[in-house]
Design a protein around this motif. Sequence first.
Motif, PDB file in Angstrom:
ATOM      1  N   ARG A 124      34.046 -20.717  60.506  1.00 57.05           N
ATOM      2  CA  ARG A 124      35.016 -21.823  60.284  1.00 57.05           C
ATOM      3  C   ARG A 124      36.301 -21.196  60.352  1.00 57.05           C
ATOM      4  O   ARG A 124      36.581 -20.284  59.415  1.00 57.05           O
ATOM      5  N   HIS A 157      33.076 -18.725  55.445  1.00 59.14           N
ATOM      6  CA  HIS A 157      32.463 -18.964  56.916  1.00 59.14           C
ATOM      7  C   HIS A 157      33.633 -18.534  57.730  1.00 59.14           C
ATOM      8  O   HIS A 157      33.392 -18.346  58.979  1.00 59.14           O
ATOM      9  N   ASP A 164      24.996 -21.532  57.600  1.00 55.51           N
ATOM     10  CA  ASP A 164      24.363 -22.673  57.068  1.00 55.51           C
ATOM     11  C   ASP A 164      23.226 -23.166  58.032  1.00 55.51           C
ATOM     12  O   ASP A 164      23.375 -23.373  59.023  1.00 55.51           O
ATOM     13  N   GLU A 208      22.819 -22.410  46.824  1.00 59.54           N
ATOM     14  CA  GLU A 208      22.760 -23.073  48.184  1.00 59.54           C
ATOM     15  C   GLU A 208      21.770 -22.216  48.951  1.00 59.54           C
ATOM     16  O   GLU A 208      21.951 -21.345  49.623  1.00 59.54           O
ATOM     17  N   HIS A 211      22.556 -21.282  52.851  1.00 61.69           N
ATOM     18  CA  HIS A 211      23.737 -20.411  53.177  1.00 61.69           C
ATOM     19  C   HIS A 211      23.322 -19.112  53.229  1.00 61.69           C
ATOM     20  O   HIS A 211      23.089 -18.255  52.214  1.00 61.69           O
TER      21      HIS A 211
END
Length: 236
Positions: A124, A157, A164, A208, A211
């Motif tokens: 990202r 990210h 993910d 998480e 991830h």
Amino acid sequence: MKSGFKKILGVVMIICVFWYMIDYIDVKLEGINSKESNVDVNDKDKLVQGKNIDVSTELVLVNRKYGLNKDYRPEALNIPNIPFADGTDNEEKHVAGVIVKPLETLVNTAKEEGIILLGNSAYRSYKSQKNTYSNRVKSEGRELADAYVAKPGFSEHQTGLCMDITNEDRYFMKGTKEADWLGENAYRFGFIIRYPEGKKSITDIEYEPWHIRYVGGKAAKYIYDNGITLEEYLGK
Ligand SMILES: [Zn+2]
């Protein structure tokens, strides 16, 4: 009798006012703290890793304290040859060149072992993180946004070194065979579960299981064997 009642009422009222003031002071303090941290975040020279730091390394640390320059883009961004969940954004299919092969090997090996893993969200950019963050601030306020969304520059990210993962049910939680497989096997391919269960005090992020972060084979094995986080491995 009546005056006794009045006295009690008076004492109760004083306690209430006192209680309210403590709350008020607390809220004030929180306001000051979050303001200060915003100032820090905007002070990019202090907090954001600059050109001198080798951010291409697979051991780069990005968390709430250590961020990336807004211009940082991973080397050789590329889309790995793995299946993706429907609707995955094109930008988010990309990963840094260094993890293309390890990620493909991980997903293929899982498949051979009867586990179907899907890519969900990897790279990202600073810009898209900025949009996500400011939309969240607009819709839910800064406090909630800060709890759930990384500020631009402070999302791992942006490194292109993480992804993910999800499964066909889009339910990737502890106890599903896909999440359990990933937790037990990611290190074989140089990846770690970046935000493990019970480590929020260190990572500042809830568990998480989806991830994964590439750190290279040696670090991944050490981190897995010792049940530690990247922060602990790097002594930060
Ligand atoms: Zn993630």
